[in-house]
Design an enzyme around this catalytic site. Structure first.
Site, short mmCIF file in Angstrom:
data_model
loop_
_atom_site.label_atom_id
_atom_site.label_comp_id
_atom_site.label_asym_id
_atom_site.label_seq_id
_atom_site.Cartn_x
_atom_site.Cartn_y
_atom_site.Cartn_z
N GLY A 84 0.85 -1.20 0.00
CA GLY A 84 0.00 0.00 0.00
C GLY A 84 0.87 1.23 0.00
CE1 TYR A 85 5.53 4.72 -1.29
CE2 TYR A 85 4.49 6.27 -2.78
CZ TYR A 85 5.56 5.89 -2.01
OH TYR A 85 6.69 6.69 -1.96
N GLY A 89 2.23 4.89 3.50
CA GLY A 89 3.20 4.17 2.66
C GLY A 89 4.26 5.13 2.16
N GLY A 111 -2.31 1.20 -10.70
CA GLY A 111 -3.28 2.01 -9.96
C GLY A 111 -2.68 3.37 -9.60
CB SER A 146 -7.51 1.80 2.71
OG SER A 146 -8.27 0.76 2.15
CB ALA A 148 -12.02 -0.66 3.60
CG HIS A 171 -5.57 1.91 12.62
ND1 HIS A 171 -5.74 2.20 13.96
CD2 HIS A 171 -6.65 2.47 12.01
CE1 HIS A 171 -6.85 2.90 14.13
NE2 HIS A 171 -7.42 3.08 12.95
CD GLU A 295 -8.41 35.85 18.24
OE1 GLU A 295 -9.31 36.50 17.69
OE2 GLU A 295 -8.03 36.04 19.40
CB SER A 317 -7.80 40.65 27.25
OG SER A 317 -9.03 39.97 27.05
N1 LIG Z 1 -3.25 8.49 7.13
C1 LIG Z 1 -3.03 8.62 8.43
O1 LIG Z 1 -3.05 9.73 8.96
C2 LIG Z 1 -2.69 7.41 9.27
C3 LIG Z 1 -2.04 7.63 10.49
C4 LIG Z 1 -1.67 6.53 11.23
C5 LIG Z 1 -1.99 5.25 10.79
N2 LIG Z 1 -2.66 5.07 9.61
C6 LIG Z 1 -2.97 3.71 9.17
O2 LIG Z 1 -2.05 3.38 8.14
C7 LIG Z 1 -2.66 2.46 7.21
C8 LIG Z 1 -2.60 3.05 5.82
O3 LIG Z 1 -3.32 4.27 5.79
P1 LIG Z 1 -3.10 5.37 4.66
O4 LIG Z 1 -3.88 6.58 5.10
O5 LIG Z 1 -1.68 5.50 4.35
O6 LIG Z 1 -3.71 4.68 3.40
P2 LIG Z 1 -5.12 4.80 2.70
O7 LIG Z 1 -5.16 6.08 1.95
O8 LIG Z 1 -6.22 4.53 3.66
O9 LIG Z 1 -4.94 3.53 1.72
C9 LIG Z 1 -4.35 3.67 0.52
C10 LIG Z 1 -3.80 2.39 -0.06
O10 LIG Z 1 -4.75 1.32 -0.05
C11 LIG Z 1 -4.79 0.77 -1.39
N3 LIG Z 1 -6.08 0.13 -1.66
C12 LIG Z 1 -7.31 0.63 -1.42
N4 LIG Z 1 -8.24 -0.30 -1.78
C13 LIG Z 1 -7.54 -1.39 -2.26
C14 LIG Z 1 -7.93 -2.68 -2.73
N5 LIG Z 1 -9.20 -3.05 -2.78
N6 LIG Z 1 -6.94 -3.53 -3.11
C15 LIG Z 1 -5.63 -3.18 -3.03
N7 LIG Z 1 -5.22 -1.98 -2.58
C16 LIG Z 1 -6.17 -1.10 -2.18
C17 LIG Z 1 -4.55 1.98 -2.29
O11 LIG Z 1 -4.09 1.53 -3.54
P3 LIG Z 1 -4.67 2.12 -4.93
O12 LIG Z 1 -4.06 3.48 -5.11
O13 LIG Z 1 -4.22 1.12 -5.91
O14 LIG Z 1 -6.18 2.21 -4.76
C18 LIG Z 1 -3.46 2.69 -1.49
O15 LIG Z 1 -2.18 2.16 -1.76
C19 LIG Z 1 -4.09 2.25 7.73
O16 LIG Z 1 -4.09 1.13 8.57
C20 LIG Z 1 -4.35 3.51 8.54
O17 LIG Z 1 -5.35 3.36 9.52
C21 LIG Z 1 -3.00 6.13 8.83
#
Ligand SMILES: NC(=O)c1ccc[n+]([C@@H]2O[C@H](COP(=O)([O-])OP(=O)(O)OC[C@H]3O[C@@H](n4cnc5c(N)ncnc54)[C@H](OP(=O)(O)O)[C@@H]3O)[C@@H](O)[C@H]2O)c1
Length: 396
Positions: A84-85, A89, A111, A146, A148, A171, A295, A317
């Site tokens: 995942g990126y 990522g 993708g 993600s 999901a 997470h 503000e 103030s």
């Molecule tokens: N963002 C934050 O602030 C944050 C902070 C701390 C922890 N986290 C955790 O870190 C993890 C990643 O989060 P994120 O925010 O970086 O990512 P995200 O935006 O939620 O997920 C993006 C990634 O999921 C892939 N994806 C989505 N549907 C897919 C499917 N059906 N099959 C294969 N790939 C799929 C996307 O690839 P495509 O481009 O190919 O769709 C993309 O690489 C999660 O567990 C999140 O809870 C996030």
């Protein structure tokens, strides 16, 4: 308007809040990627910190415990397969790469993430692969899809996470809510968590500034006896400055709660309610916006961040202080039941199920974008766009 804290005061506050982590780590990192790893380097702990947080003693792990050569030595036989990126990522992957660790990326071929990874210099067939291939090549599988998608892809991914590999999450969502996600890790792998407390973009910018993000670390399954140590090393590897130990459950409950509350949902609701009452009482959009958002974000909230709430009150103030002191408990009382309901909704899995359903749709990107566009078009945020053009740093 509460008052105008002086620039001097603000500067002092920001200096006082400056991080105590080594400032040169990312510079060191860039050098280290081209330096050979010292084979004589000894893996010794300098120790960890036990700090008193308002009367409760907690352990905090710091990056200084993992100088770069030690980190590289520790992970020299590992390949970090970042699956995942999205924002995490990108941030974690680039930081780990700059830290001289062996990192590969696995995403859906062609993708949006594939395109993004190419832009960031990951090379197809060398450091960029389809998901299954990256998992097969990796020893530490960092599941940064993600939440999901982690659930949707688990059936294909699970058989590839073979004995001896380490499964890493950012997470607690997938494994804690396993009844809904069906993510049950194989019994013969370590399962760890490193959850940066901020967006992946911040993970990257803080690292580049030589600072580091705060992260939570946890262990779900310790087969090797080294799971916690690995989590600590990887936390540093992906750009953490300080790591706080927690459990998968506590991490996911607090995270889902916080983002729905004060961090995102609550602040939008509160800003909007305050703005709306000002508008109903005949105040102009600019006045309502300035008194509600501008503000807050430009003047007062940075003071809370730097030195705490009393410091911000003291910068305002006496009139503002008296009124705020009187109204704070009224807001607290009104909000407590909302927060209680929110925590319950998180803990009983309601929030998880909603998220899995919505973000599991094929149209999740467009559906989210449509709702965010509605926010973008709210009068408060349209007024804000004009207010921001008046800032000194604004370039037409
Ligand atoms: N963002 C934050 O602030 C944050 C902070 C701390 C922890 N986290 C955790 O870190 C993890 C990643 O989060 P994120 O925010 O970086 O990512 P995200 O935006 O939620 O997920 C993006 C990634 O999921 C892939 N994806 C989505 N549907 C897919 C499917 N059906 N099959 C294969 N790939 C799929 C996307 O690839 P495509 O481009 O190919 O769709 C993309 O690489 C999660 O567990 C999140 O809870 C996030």
């Amino acid at each position: 308007m509460a008052s105008r804290p002086s620039h001097q005061l603000l500067r002092t506050a920001i200096r006082a809040a400056a991080p105590r982590v080594a400032r040169s780590y990312s510079g060191l990192a860039r050098k280290a990627t081209i330096s050979p790893i010292s084979s004589s380097f000894k893996t010794s702990y300098r120790g960890i910190k036990t700090l008193d947080f308002a009367g409760t003693k907690e352990t905090v792990y710091e990056r200084a415990d993992w100088p770069l050569p030690k980190l590289q030595e520790y992970l020299k036989n590992d390949t970090l397969a970042l699956i995942g990126y999205g924002s995490q990522g990108h941030g974690q992957g680039l930081n780990a790469r700059d830290n001289g660790l062996k990192v590969i990326v696995g995403v859906r071929k062609d993708g949006e993430s594939w395109r993004q990874a190419l832009e960031d210099g990951w090379v197809p067939g060398e450091t960029l692969f389809p998901i299954e291939e990256a998992i097969s090549r990796g020893t530490i599988i960092m599941n940064l899809l993600s939440d999901a998608a982690q659930s949707q892809t688990w059936a294909q991914i699970k058989p590839l996470i073979t004995k001896g590999k380490t499964l890493y999450f950012s997470h607690g969502f997938s494994v804690v809510f396993k009844d809904d996600t069906h993510v049950v890790p194989p019994p013969d792998v370590d399962v760890i968590l490193v959850a940066p407390k901020g967006s992946g973009r911040t993970v990257r910018t803080l690292f580049k500034e030589g600072r580091g993000i705060n992260s939570s670390i946890a262990v779900w399954q310790d087969v090797s006896g080294k799971a916690k140590e690995k989590a600590l090393a990887l936390a540093v590897g992906v750009g953490s400055g300080y790591s706080y130990e927690t459990t998968f459950e506590k991490e996911v409950y607090s995270d889902l709660y916080g983002e729905r509350g004060v961090l995102m949902g609550g602040i939008q609701g509160m800003f909007r309610a305050q703005y709306e009452v000002l508008r109903r009482n005949g105040h102009s959009p600019s006045e309502a916006f300035n008194e509600t958002v501008e503000e807050a974000t430009q003047s007062l909230f940075p003071l809370i961040g730097a030195n705490g709430m009393d410091y911000m009150y003291n910068a305002c103030s006496t009139t503002a202080r008296r009124g705020a002191l009187d109204w704070a408990p009224i807001f607290e009382k009104a909000n407590l039941p909302v927060f209680e309901a929110l925590y319950k909704s998180v803990k009983d899995g309601t929030e998880t199920r909603k998220s899995l359903e919505f973000n599991g749709r094929k149209t999740y990107r467009e559906d989210l974008a449509r709702e965010l566009e509605e926010i973008n078009n709210q009068e408060i945020w349209r007024a804000g766009r004009t207010v921001r053009t008046l800032r000194p740093e604004h370039k037409a």
